[in-house]
Write a protein that holds these residues in place. Sequence first.
Motif, PDB file in Angstrom:
ATOM      1  N   SER A   1      -1.707  -5.041  13.784  1.00 31.17           N
ATOM      2  CA  SER A   1      -1.852  -6.444  14.173  1.00 31.17           C
ATOM      3  C   SER A   1      -1.683  -7.428  13.020  1.00 31.17           C
ATOM      4  CB  SER A   1      -3.238  -6.663  14.793  1.00 31.17           C
ATOM      5  OG  SER A   1      -4.254  -6.332  13.857  1.00 31.17           O
ATOM      6  N   GLY A   2      -1.758  -6.953  11.778  1.00 29.91           N
ATOM      7  CA  GLY A   2      -1.670  -7.862  10.635  1.00 29.91           C
ATOM      8  C   GLY A   2      -0.929  -7.243   9.472  1.00 29.91           C
ATOM      9  N   GLU A   3      -0.804  -8.017   8.414  1.00 32.78           N
ATOM     10  CA  GLU A   3      -0.185  -7.503   7.203  1.00 32.78           C
ATOM     11  C   GLU A   3      -1.058  -6.389   6.625  1.00 32.78           C
ATOM     12  OE1 GLU A   3       0.230 -10.813   4.606  1.00 32.78           O
ATOM     13  OE2 GLU A   3       1.680 -11.858   5.887  1.00 32.78           O
ATOM     14  N   VAL A   4      -0.415  -5.292   6.234  1.00 30.62           N
ATOM     15  CA  VAL A   4      -1.155  -4.127   5.754  1.00 30.62           C
ATOM     16  C   VAL A   4      -1.629  -4.374   4.322  1.00 30.62           C
ATOM     17  CG1 VAL A   4      -1.050  -1.674   5.218  1.00 30.62           C
ATOM     18  CG2 VAL A   4       0.102  -2.564   7.259  1.00 30.62           C
ATOM     19  N   GLU A   5      -2.929  -4.190   4.097  1.00 30.37           N
ATOM     20  CA  GLU A   5      -3.506  -4.343   2.767  1.00 30.37           C
ATOM     21  C   GLU A   5      -3.665  -2.990   2.066  1.00 30.37           C
ATOM     22  OE1 GLU A   5      -4.128  -7.134   1.253  1.00 30.37           O
ATOM     23  OE2 GLU A   5      -3.798  -8.526   2.917  1.00 30.37           O
ATOM     24  N   LYS A   6      -4.198  -1.998   2.786  1.00 35.59           N
ATOM     25  CA  LYS A   6      -4.439  -0.684   2.202  1.00 35.59           C
ATOM     26  C   LYS A   6      -4.162   0.416   3.229  1.00 35.59           C
ATOM     27  CE  LYS A   6      -6.052  -2.178  -1.759  1.00 35.59           C
ATOM     28  NZ  LYS A   6      -5.361  -1.956  -3.037  1.00 35.59           N
ATOM     29  N   VAL A   7      -3.775   1.599   2.746  1.00 34.56           N
ATOM     30  CA  VAL A   7      -3.694   2.793   3.587  1.00 34.56           C
ATOM     31  C   VAL A   7      -4.489   3.900   2.891  1.00 34.56           C
ATOM     32  CG1 VAL A   7      -1.487   2.243   4.666  1.00 34.56           C
ATOM     33  CG2 VAL A   7      -1.501   3.481   2.501  1.00 34.56           C
ATOM     34  N   LEU A   8      -5.114   4.773   3.688  1.00 39.44           N
ATOM     35  CA  LEU A   8      -6.001   5.798   3.137  1.00 39.44           C
ATOM     36  C   LEU A   8      -6.005   7.021   4.028  1.00 39.44           C
ATOM     37  CD1 LEU A   8      -8.333   6.541   1.100  1.00 39.44           C
ATOM     38  CD2 LEU A   8      -9.900   5.494   2.741  1.00 39.44           C
ATOM     39  N   TRP A   9      -5.772   8.195   3.436  1.00 37.49           N
ATOM     40  CA  TRP A   9      -5.837   9.450   4.181  1.00 37.49           C
ATOM     41  C   TRP A   9      -7.293   9.890   4.346  1.00 37.49           C
ATOM     42  CZ3 TRP A   9      -1.818  11.535   6.656  1.00 37.49           C
ATOM     43  CH2 TRP A   9      -0.523  11.211   6.232  1.00 37.49           C
ATOM     44  N   ASN A  10      -7.597  10.527   5.478  1.00 31.50           N
ATOM     45  CA  ASN A  10      -8.914  11.104   5.715  1.00 31.50           C
ATOM     46  C   ASN A  10      -8.890  12.550   5.226  1.00 31.50           C
ATOM     47  OD1 ASN A  10     -11.325  12.148   6.654  1.00 31.50           O
ATOM     48  ND2 ASN A  10     -11.148  11.269   8.697  1.00 31.50           N
ATOM     49  N   ARG A  11      -9.531  12.813   4.109  1.00 34.24           N
ATOM     50  CA  ARG A  11      -9.513  14.159   3.509  1.00 34.24           C
ATOM     51  C   ARG A  11     -10.144  15.198   4.426  1.00 34.24           C
ATOM     52  NH1 ARG A  11      -8.537  14.563  -1.887  1.00 34.24           N
ATOM     53  NH2 ARG A  11      -9.738  16.493  -1.946  1.00 34.24           N
ATOM     54  N   PHE A  12     -11.046  14.789   5.310  1.00 35.14           N
ATOM     55  CA  PHE A  12     -11.738  15.741   6.168  1.00 35.14           C
ATOM     56  C   PHE A  12     -10.987  16.005   7.469  1.00 35.14           C
ATOM     57  CE2 PHE A  12     -14.871  13.896   3.359  1.00 35.14           C
ATOM     58  CZ  PHE A  12     -15.597  15.001   2.946  1.00 35.14           C
ATOM     59  N   ASP A  13      -9.938  15.245   7.724  1.00 33.63           N
ATOM     60  CA  ASP A  13      -9.047  15.485   8.856  1.00 33.63           C
ATOM     61  C   ASP A  13      -7.660  15.007   8.439  1.00 33.63           C
ATOM     62  OD1 ASP A  13      -7.618  15.691  11.205  1.00 33.63           O
ATOM     63  OD2 ASP A  13      -9.253  14.981  12.468  1.00 33.63           O
ATOM     64  N   PRO A  14      -6.845  15.874   7.854  1.00 35.65           N
ATOM     65  CA  PRO A  14      -5.581  15.461   7.243  1.00 35.65           C
ATOM     66  C   PRO A  14      -4.521  14.988   8.231  1.00 35.65           C
ATOM     67  CG  PRO A  14      -5.767  17.845   7.240  1.00 35.65           C
ATOM     68  CD  PRO A  14      -7.082  17.326   7.700  1.00 35.65           C
TER      69      PRO A  14
ATOM     70  N   ALA B   1       0.838  -1.202   0.000  1.00 30.55           N
ATOM     71  CA  ALA B   1       0.000   0.000   0.000  1.00 30.55           C
ATOM     72  C   ALA B   1       0.868   1.245   0.000  1.00 30.55           C
ATOM     73  CB  ALA B   1      -0.928   0.005   1.222  1.00 30.55           C
ATOM     74  N   VAL B   2       0.401   2.279  -0.688  1.00 29.39           N
ATOM     75  CA  VAL B   2       1.116   3.560  -0.727  1.00 29.39           C
ATOM     76  C   VAL B   2       0.097   4.656  -1.004  1.00 29.39           C
ATOM     77  CG1 VAL B   2       1.635   3.427  -3.206  1.00 29.39           C
ATOM     78  CG2 VAL B   2       3.132   4.754  -1.695  1.00 29.39           C
ATOM     79  N   ALA B   3       0.286   5.824  -0.387  1.00 28.64           N
ATOM     80  CA  ALA B   3      -0.666   6.931  -0.577  1.00 28.64           C
ATOM     81  C   ALA B   3       0.003   8.267  -0.277  1.00 28.64           C
ATOM     82  CB  ALA B   3      -1.892   6.753   0.321  1.00 28.64           C
ATOM     83  N   TRP B   4      -0.049   9.181  -1.247  1.00 24.88           N
ATOM     84  CA  TRP B   4       0.386  10.559  -1.015  1.00 24.88           C
ATOM     85  C   TRP B   4      -0.658  11.274  -0.166  1.00 24.88           C
ATOM     86  CZ3 TRP B   4       5.095  12.329  -2.034  1.00 24.88           C
ATOM     87  CH2 TRP B   4       5.845  11.770  -3.069  1.00 24.88           C
ATOM     88  N   HIS B   5      -0.182  12.184   0.667  1.00 22.65           N
ATOM     89  CA  HIS B   5      -1.105  13.044   1.412  1.00 22.65           C
ATOM     90  C   HIS B   5      -1.840  13.939   0.417  1.00 22.65           C
ATOM     91  CE1 HIS B   5      -2.665  15.958   4.286  1.00 22.65           C
ATOM     92  NE2 HIS B   5      -2.294  15.152   5.263  1.00 22.65           N
ATOM     93  N   PRO B   6      -3.154  14.115   0.574  1.00 23.46           N
ATOM     94  CA  PRO B   6      -3.912  14.896  -0.418  1.00 23.46           C
ATOM     95  C   PRO B   6      -3.587  16.379  -0.426  1.00 23.46           C
ATOM     96  CG  PRO B   6      -5.314  14.280   1.435  1.00 23.46           C
ATOM     97  CD  PRO B   6      -4.030  13.540   1.619  1.00 23.46           C
ATOM     98  N   PHE B   7      -2.963  16.904   0.661  1.00 23.10           N
ATOM     99  CA  PHE B   7      -2.728  18.345   0.730  1.00 23.10           C
ATOM    100  C   PHE B   7      -1.300  18.717   1.109  1.00 23.10           C
ATOM    101  CE2 PHE B   7      -7.075  17.347   2.330  1.00 23.10           C
ATOM    102  CZ  PHE B   7      -7.748  17.666   1.172  1.00 23.10           C
ATOM    103  N   GLU B   8      -0.471  17.777   1.490  1.00 24.17           N
ATOM    104  CA  GLU B   8       0.937  18.035   1.814  1.00 24.17           C
ATOM    105  C   GLU B   8       1.786  17.289   0.797  1.00 24.17           C
ATOM    106  OE1 GLU B   8       2.116  20.062   4.016  1.00 24.17           O
ATOM    107  OE2 GLU B   8       0.253  20.558   5.057  1.00 24.17           O
TER     108      GLU B   8
END
Length: 527
Positions: free
Chosen positions: A335-348, A297-304
């Motif tokens: 606790s487990g293998e990471v499947e996905k990561v996701l930023w919360n756009r409403f609280d960065p 999983a990989v995700a850029w911050h939506p605002f930084e």
Amino acid sequence: MPSSIVPCVAWVPKGKAQQQPSKTTLSPEELRSLVEKSGTDLKEHEEELKEVVKEEKEGVTPEDDEDDDPELAQYDLDNYDDDEDPDADGEEKGVLLAGLEGAFTDMLIQSGADEYITLKDEKLSDDEDDEIKPEDSLLVVGKVSDDLSSLEIMVYNEADESEYVHHDQILDTFPLCLEWLDFPVHVQDAQLQQNSHANLVAAGGMLPCISIWDLDVVDSMEPAVQLGPSKRSKKKKKKAASSSVEGHNDAVLALSWNPIARHLLASASADCTVIVWDLRTRTCALSLAAHNDKVQAVAWHPFEATSLLSGGMDKTVRLYDCRDPENSTRVWTVSGEVEKVLWNRFDPCQFLVSCDDGFVYCMDVRQPGGKPLYSISAHSQAVNGLSMSPQIEGVLATVSSDKELKVWDIQGGKPSCVLSRNMKMGELMSVAFCHDAPFTLAVGGQKQGVRVLNLMENAAMRGHFSGRCPKTVEWVSEDSSAKQMEMDDEPAPNAAAAAAAVATPASHAEGKKKNKKPKTKRKHHKK
């Protein structure tokens, strides 16, 4: 009906696609070269086919022919393809193939002037069918059916809830991840790159390369751009992370495009690394080898622009400041293998993590290594997909190997399940909310292809979320520059390329040194 697997989906924002996509056309020289190449490939396989036929003949016994129909026996169909002179077989086939190549090519080249070919008369009707209307949304679907991998570009109209496949592209590998981007990576001129936009999708799969396709071109025979090597490294893979300056050496498992620094694309791989690509030069700008296992999983911050999140099978989530990743990485253990990561756009300051044990965690970036703000025992098996509505605060969708889609309300840090549905699609592998319709999402599974759902058709969803107004959220730093300063500079050569590719305004760097977060304003725009 053959079963179709959909491991990944990606929406295209409205208005980004051309109203009338262009079609691939080949010049006479390109067409002739293609036909000749096909003929060459056939000749190369001729000897192999002969061996197969020979083995089949040797395997036939007299007993096999006892039950043959006597009426058919007179035609000797078993030896129908045999030549009287075996020695002339290759020569005759070669002459015939060459003749067919020339005739077929000449026919295609000259067909424009043939009064009996009426395809041009039908062009107007075809153009109308191909038109993408302003109210249409595009959905890109990574699909595997009968060992054939492809990208399907679907048109979805929210008003009448209609959907159809507009066109598709054949892939040479099993698709594992998709990411839409608008940076014109296929354009060579640096000035045009900065001042123009495109409609592209990046696809990663079992091969170590990333193929980038132009969605505004129909019937493409190859991707617009390819990043990285097309074959796996033959070297034995070590336990530690390994990659090369050319790119990954194993499957690409996740992709994330940077919406602020538009020339940056991040990829996560089974080679245990994360690579930041500079799309201006189509090269690796930064390689991160912090994980001890596959990075899923990989995700850029939506605002930084410089904040990048990754998660791996080593059960860790890592947050990098790409200006100085070696000295600024923050780590969380789950606790487990990471499947996905996701930023919360409403609280960065918050991000979500899903694991193979069925849990979803909410973390705060201001508490590195700390306990999660909350955790959800979301599913009985791996949570393969996470998506949040881009316009309705607190709406989270999860899909799992337990075959269920669930919709949660996480507003206020008190998650509750609003909808749970067995989709009858086998193991669910992907989910994504539409950019332009707050309650419309696409779900991909192990069978039955992809489904597009309007969640407001469910009574429980209407009752729970009907009073929540759609919003668009923009986080604007008071210190940020409209020109993005160094981020839009020309690519720097050699060793300085990585730093230049992820550079941000000096004011941001100063704020970091003082250990103070730049002041931000949150703007809510009601629609």
